[in-house]
Design a protein around this motif. Structure first.
Motif, mmCIF file in Angstrom:
data_model
loop_
_atom_site.group_PDB
_atom_site.id
_atom_site.type_symbol
_atom_site.label_atom_id
_atom_site.label_comp_id
_atom_site.label_asym_id
_atom_site.label_seq_id
_atom_site.Cartn_x
_atom_site.Cartn_y
_atom_site.Cartn_z
ATOM 1 N N GLU A 181 -2.142 0.609 12.847
ATOM 2 C CA GLU A 181 -3.077 0.203 12.210
ATOM 3 C C GLU A 181 -4.033 1.064 11.089
ATOM 4 O O GLU A 181 -5.170 1.379 11.218
ATOM 5 C CB GLU A 181 -4.083 -0.692 13.193
ATOM 6 N N TRP A 220 0.810 -1.310 -0.035
ATOM 7 C CA TRP A 220 0.026 -0.033 -0.006
ATOM 8 C C TRP A 220 0.758 1.265 0.125
ATOM 9 O O TRP A 220 0.249 2.413 0.057
ATOM 10 C CB TRP A 220 -0.883 0.028 1.117
ATOM 11 N N ARG A 226 -14.260 4.033 -0.816
ATOM 12 C CA ARG A 226 -14.640 4.731 0.214
ATOM 13 C C ARG A 226 -13.732 5.783 0.788
ATOM 14 O O ARG A 226 -14.084 6.431 1.558
ATOM 15 C CB ARG A 226 -14.793 3.514 1.680
ATOM 16 N N GLU A 239 -3.518 -7.594 -0.744
ATOM 17 C CA GLU A 239 -4.837 -7.292 -0.853
ATOM 18 C C GLU A 239 -5.165 -6.055 -1.661
ATOM 19 O O GLU A 239 -5.785 -5.053 -1.334
ATOM 20 C CB GLU A 239 -5.333 -6.641 0.629
ATOM 21 N N TYR A 283 -9.543 -12.993 8.236
ATOM 22 C CA TYR A 283 -9.972 -12.573 9.550
ATOM 23 C C TYR A 283 -11.091 -13.233 10.408
ATOM 24 O O TYR A 283 -11.030 -13.482 11.683
ATOM 25 C CB TYR A 283 -9.724 -11.087 9.952
HETATM 26 C C1 GBH Z 1 -5.089 -6.704 6.576
HETATM 27 O O1 GBH Z 1 -6.460 -6.302 6.019
HETATM 28 C C2 GBH Z 1 -4.066 -5.679 6.345
HETATM 29 O O2 GBH Z 1 -3.244 -6.536 5.369
HETATM 30 C C3 GBH Z 1 -2.983 -5.259 7.292
HETATM 31 O O3 GBH Z 1 -2.220 -4.463 7.142
HETATM 32 C C4 GBH Z 1 -3.932 -4.806 8.517
HETATM 33 O O4 GBH Z 1 -3.039 -4.253 9.555
HETATM 34 C C5 GBH Z 1 -4.512 -5.976 9.205
HETATM 35 O O5 GBH Z 1 -5.396 -6.530 8.195
HETATM 36 C C6 GBH Z 1 -5.627 -5.791 10.325
HETATM 37 O O6 GBH Z 1 -6.572 -4.741 9.790
HETATM 38 O O7 GBH Z 1 -14.095 -0.982 6.817
HETATM 39 O O8 GBH Z 1 -15.863 -2.248 8.277
HETATM 40 O O9 GBH Z 1 -15.963 -2.359 5.530
HETATM 41 C C7 GBH Z 1 -7.567 -6.840 6.577
HETATM 42 C C8 GBH Z 1 -8.659 -6.797 5.621
HETATM 43 C C9 GBH Z 1 -10.422 -5.680 4.700
HETATM 44 C C10 GBH Z 1 -10.395 -6.079 7.063
HETATM 45 C C11 GBH Z 1 -11.315 -4.560 4.897
HETATM 46 C C12 GBH Z 1 -11.136 -4.872 7.324
HETATM 47 C C13 GBH Z 1 -12.949 -3.558 6.341
HETATM 48 C C14 GBH Z 1 -14.102 -3.686 6.808
HETATM 49 N N1 GBH Z 1 -9.415 -5.808 5.853
HETATM 50 N N2 GBH Z 1 -12.229 -4.878 6.132
HETATM 51 S S1 GBH Z 1 -15.043 -2.093 6.904
#
Ligand code: GBH
Length: 486
Positions: A433, A125, A182, A171, A312
């Motif tokens: 984060e 990113w 968004r 990702e 996750y």
């Molecule tokens: C990962 O993404 C990343 O690769 C990492 O850098 C990060 O620190 C880690 O997760 C923890 O977050 O905004 O409510 O629509 C995880 C994938 C995809 C999880 C988007 C959260 C957003 C939900 N993410 N999702 S929302």
């Protein structure tokens, strides 16, 4: 007592991080700016108003980080390379920064000297800001594909003698949807009124996605043609995606779960592993979904040696949602009878659900028929950041999360026959984060941001012990693993 089931000898486990989330030292040793630098310095972009200038100070403390990995007995470490450290201005005719090369080169040597297998991500990113300013970054197909390929070449040339596991892009869903839809991640383009007024979130995310896919595929083509024959490593992409299960047994909601998977995972995985876009996406997006030319399709299809899986949680899916990025599917953790799917994390989007993890491993393997590397999986304990350190390191909910998911992983391998080759817990350290700033902690190691002192949490010790016990012999943990090219 039944014998503990074992993992394959070559199984790689460890911890993951990303450059911008841990390094800090953003203007040291010739590093250029990334799109995250100014983005998170501007008001309203991070929850605590903090940025990545210091993070966990890992650019300076990298030897301590490796010592910590060694302490946990990790067999592998997944880290990302910062593009603007390697090529400060980013482009294919811009100069390479010898200090940047030296940093990662020394880092990789130190990992190997400690018996830890390096997994390098090329893009997590941090796009060079200059490429965004110069020509629109990910929006400009001709430029970004060429620049990404050149940056990849520099990395293969500099580190490929020692790095045998490459991940092109982390990702791409987040790059598109959060960066251009968004607008909550850099570069923050969105039509959402609370965010910047730049950008067209009805078209840009889909365009950016096709450019990330193509850039990934061209970097893989380069690696396979010019580096793999002598270097012999594997290369692939890492996708985010959570299991989607129907809210109830109605036919609408069971299609909704598939629609959610199509938009979250199929958007990228179907082109890359199968050579086409999901039907449902084509229906919904029509000509907003960019087509690849037939020449491009031949590069895209089959462009990953493995499935890099970041996952996750699990979502219950209901038809009739309003969010196009979720395929017009609503997500919930509350079952029809009012019970919760699992334990709630600090982030609203995350609950534990090991059964869903196992289902997703099976779904991906059956559909894409390729070895899986779990490249991220982790949990943020509720309000951990408000706790005193001695309480925070007693992270029972995170231990339960890892226990459930690791058992699910083992069952997927030994009972379901899924070919899984790695597991990386996110993350080695509490860190920056993204839009949450430092308010959400994902580390198996607590970081005191005042002193930068690291405190291993119980979950880190748990993961370490769990894997040690399931690999044939504890002694092998620190010895280098043979390359596992499929
Ligand atoms: C990962 O993404 C990343 O690769 C990492 O850098 C990060 O620190 C880690 O997760 C923890 O977050 O905004 O409510 O629509 C995880 C994938 C995809 C999880 C988007 C959260 C957003 C939900 N993410 N999702 S929302």
């Amino acid at each position: 007592m039944p014998a503990t089931k074992h993992l394959p000898k070559t199984f790689l486990w460890g911890f993951a991080t990303a450059a911008f989330q841990i390094e800090g030292s953003t203007d040291v040793d010739g590093r250029g700016k990334s799109i995250w630098d100014d983005f998170c310095r501007s008001p309203g972009t991070t929850l605590d108003g903090k940025n990545g200038d210091v993070a966990t100070d890992s650019y300076k403390r990298w030897k301590d980080d490796i010592a910590l990995l060694r302490q946990y007995g990790a067999k592998a470490y997944r880290f990302s390379i910062s593009w603007p450290r390697i090529i400060p201005l980013g482009g294919r005719n811009d100069p390479v920064n010898p200090k940047g090369i030296e940093f990662y080169s020394d880092f990789i040597d130190e990992l190997i000297a400690n018996g830890i297998v390096p997994f390098a991500t090329l893009y997590h990113w941090d796009l060079p800001q200059n490429l965004h300013d110069r020509y629109g970054g990910w929006l400009n197909k001709d430029e970004i594909t060429k620049d990404f390929v050149r940056y990849s070449r520099v990395c293969f040339e500099s580190f490929g003698d020692r790095v045998k596991h490459w991940i092109t892009i982390n990702e791409p869903w987040c790059v598109s949807v959060l960066g251009y839809g968004r607008g909550v991640f850099a570069p923050g383009r969105s039509m959402c009124p609370a965010k910047s007024s730049d950008g067209d979130s009805s078209t840009e995310p889909w365009i950016v996605a096709s450019h990330t896919i193509l850039s990934h595929a061209l970097a893989v083509q380069l690696y396979r043609n010019e580096f793999k024959p002598t270097q012999g490593g594997v290369i692939g992409i890492t996708l985010n995606g959570d299991m989607a299960i129907p809210y109830d047994d109605s036919p609408e909601n069971s299609s909704a779960a598939q629609h959610a998977l199509d938009f979250a995972i199929g958007w990228y995985a179907d082109p890359i592993y199968l050579g086409y876009y999901p039907e449902y996406m084509k229906q919904v997006l029509g000509d907003r979904l960019p087509e690849f030319t037939s020449e491009e399709w031949t590069v895209v299809k089959g462009s990953s040696d493995f499935y890099g899986m970041n996952t996750y949680t699990t979502n219950l899916c209901k038809a009739g949602g309003h969010d196009e990025f979720q395929g017009f599917v609503d997500y919930t953790f509350t079952r029809p009878d009012g019970t919760q799917l699992g334990t709630q994390a600090h982030c609203a989007w995350l609950q534990t659900h090991p059964t869903g993890f196992r289902q997703l491993l099976n779904y991906l393997y059956k559909k894409y028929k390729t070895p899986i590397y779990v490249t991220e999986n982790g949990f943020a304990v509720m309000n951990e950041t408000k706790m005193p350190i001695d309480q925070a390191v007693n992270d029972t909910d995170r231990i339960e999360y890892f226990r459930g998911n690791c058992e699910a992983l083992l069952a997927a391998i030994t009972e379901d026959g899924v070919d899984i080759r790695s597991y990386f817990a996110w993350s080695l350290l509490d860190n920056f984060e993204w839009a949450d700033g430092y308010t959400t902690r994902f580390g198996v190691t607590y970081v005191d941001y005042e002193t930068q002192k690291r405190y291993p949490k119980e979950s880190g010790k748990f993961v370490s012990k769990w894997f040690m016990e399931r690999l044939s012999s504890g002694k092998e943990i620190l010895s280098p693993t043979p390359s596992v090219a499929p």
